[in-house]
Structure formats: structure tokens, C-alpha cells
Design a protein around this motif. Sequence first.
Motif, PDB file in Angstrom:
ATOM      1  N   LYS A 139       0.809  -1.220   0.000  1.00  0.00           N
ATOM      2  CA  LYS A 139       0.000   0.000   0.000  1.00  0.00           C
ATOM      3  C   LYS A 139       0.842   1.270   0.000  1.00  0.00           C
ATOM      4  O   LYS A 139       0.294   2.371   0.020  1.00  0.00           O
ATOM      5  CB  LYS A 139      -0.937   0.002   1.222  1.00  0.00           C
ATOM      6  CG  LYS A 139      -1.972  -1.110   1.197  1.00  0.00           C
ATOM      7  CD  LYS A 139      -2.903  -1.016   2.399  1.00  0.00           C
ATOM      8  CE  LYS A 139      -3.961  -2.115   2.357  1.00  0.00           C
ATOM      9  NZ  LYS A 139      -4.875  -2.037   3.528  1.00  0.00           N
ATOM     10  N   GLU A 142       0.357   4.591  -2.413  1.00  0.00           N
ATOM     11  CA  GLU A 142      -0.808   4.367  -3.273  1.00  0.00           C
ATOM     12  C   GLU A 142      -1.579   5.650  -3.557  1.00  0.00           C
ATOM     13  O   GLU A 142      -2.304   5.740  -4.552  1.00  0.00           O
ATOM     14  CB  GLU A 142      -1.739   3.322  -2.644  1.00  0.00           C
ATOM     15  CG  GLU A 142      -2.289   3.698  -1.286  1.00  0.00           C
ATOM     16  CD  GLU A 142      -3.115   2.593  -0.661  1.00  0.00           C
ATOM     17  OE1 GLU A 142      -3.334   1.552  -1.329  1.00  0.00           O
ATOM     18  OE2 GLU A 142      -3.549   2.757   0.502  1.00  0.00           O
ATOM     19  N   LYS A 209      -0.448   5.840   8.213  1.00  0.00           N
ATOM     20  CA  LYS A 209      -0.395   4.387   8.023  1.00  0.00           C
ATOM     21  C   LYS A 209       0.254   3.696   9.218  1.00  0.00           C
ATOM     22  O   LYS A 209      -0.170   2.613   9.631  1.00  0.00           O
ATOM     23  CB  LYS A 209       0.371   4.058   6.736  1.00  0.00           C
ATOM     24  CG  LYS A 209      -0.369   4.429   5.467  1.00  0.00           C
ATOM     25  CD  LYS A 209       0.423   4.035   4.236  1.00  0.00           C
ATOM     26  CE  LYS A 209      -0.331   4.396   2.962  1.00  0.00           C
ATOM     27  NZ  LYS A 209       0.443   4.083   1.746  1.00  0.00           N
TER      28      LYS A 209
END
Length: 234
Positions: A139, A142, A209
Amino acid sequence: MNICRGRINEIIFEFTPPQKSSCGIIVICEGLPSVPKRKELMVMLANNGFIVIFPRYKGTWESGGEFLKESPIKDIEEVLQVIKKGEVVELHASKKIKFPNCPIHLLGSSFGASVALALAGDKHIAKIVALSAIVDFKKHNETNNEEDLILVGEFIKRAFGEGYRFNDNRWREMANGNVFNPPQNINQETANNILIGYGKLDSKVNYKKIETYISDNKIKNVIGIYGVFRAYVK
């Protein structure tokens, strides 16, 4: 303090010699790109009671082989296996040096922090300190707000020459999370032995994240990126 050098198959590593007061072993999982100069850190940790081991991944710097031909996880696992055997050869004098049976910790930053996290749950590791890790390569970037790893690979080839020797296809596989990736679901016992550090101004790894990773895995040990981890691994 003298920094010794050893070899495990293709992997060259530096290490600080054991002392009577040694309370643990710290393996440094280095980030990239970087120049392998960690003497001050190694001496500081050694003065605080640790044996410090600083390996070069295969295919980087003095080590032989090709970087990313295999997962860098295997490189660290090879180092762990030798530590558990309790003996290494110091290359300058070809002298065998014995390591005590004591807890093994991983200290990783950036790419190396991702490598360290990928080893979460390994029975040989007591604690992990991971600073500014990519917690999920699949990810990463992204939404185009993190460092572009493909561009990083191109930069490394231009700027570091034979310091990093890798195949472009394997680099792309790594960037896509197909070479290794930190586990996305960690059991609570393992999570309690992980310390994560990150910075909200980090432009290379999005802090949100990391915060989600911390929350999802109920990781309680969190510091600012410049925090001190010494008390944690003692």
C-alpha cells in the motif's frame, strides 16, 4: 573500543566484542540507501551493556551476492543462527570469539525497520525497535504522498554504484511487497515486545499508516522518531 569484523557465508558484519557486563545483543537492520558508518552508535550501545552486530545485506557494500535475490529477512536470520551458536570468528586475528546466551534485539530504521518488523514473532528475538518503517509495501505510496520506491531504486544505481547490486525486476518486486512485508496481524504477546517510532513530518513514510498499524495491532510502545529506546530493551 575496537570494532571487530566477521563473516557469515556471503555476509560481512561488524560487531563489538562481548564484555562481562553484556546484558543483550542488538542487531542493527540498516536502512537504505546509506553508508555503513555506525561506529558511534555501536560504541554508545556497547558502553550501555550491549553486544552490537551490524551486518551488510547480501549484495550491498562489502558483502557478496546479489541484493534482493532472496529476501533480506533471510540475511538477518543467518545472522541470528550464528549468534545462537554462540561463536564467531574475528577476521583480523582469525580468533574465535564466544557470545553469551542473552536476549537478542533488533534495531531497524526505514527499510531496516520494515525488515525488523517482518521478523516479528521469531522465537529468537526478544524485542524489536522499528523507526520510520514502511509497514505495508503493498500500500506504500498508493495515494502519491510518500516516497516513490521505483525512483529511489533508480537514484541508488546512479549515486551508489556497486554499493548496492540488484536486479531492477527484483527491486520492483520488493517495492510491490512481493519480496517481503511486515506482518499485518501480530498477536498481543509479540506486539508487547515491539517499540515503534515515527514522525508526523516524515515525507517518505506517511505517519497515518503507521498509526493505523499501531492501532490495529494494539502496539502500546510508541515514541517520537527521536525518542530513546535504551530503557526499552533493558
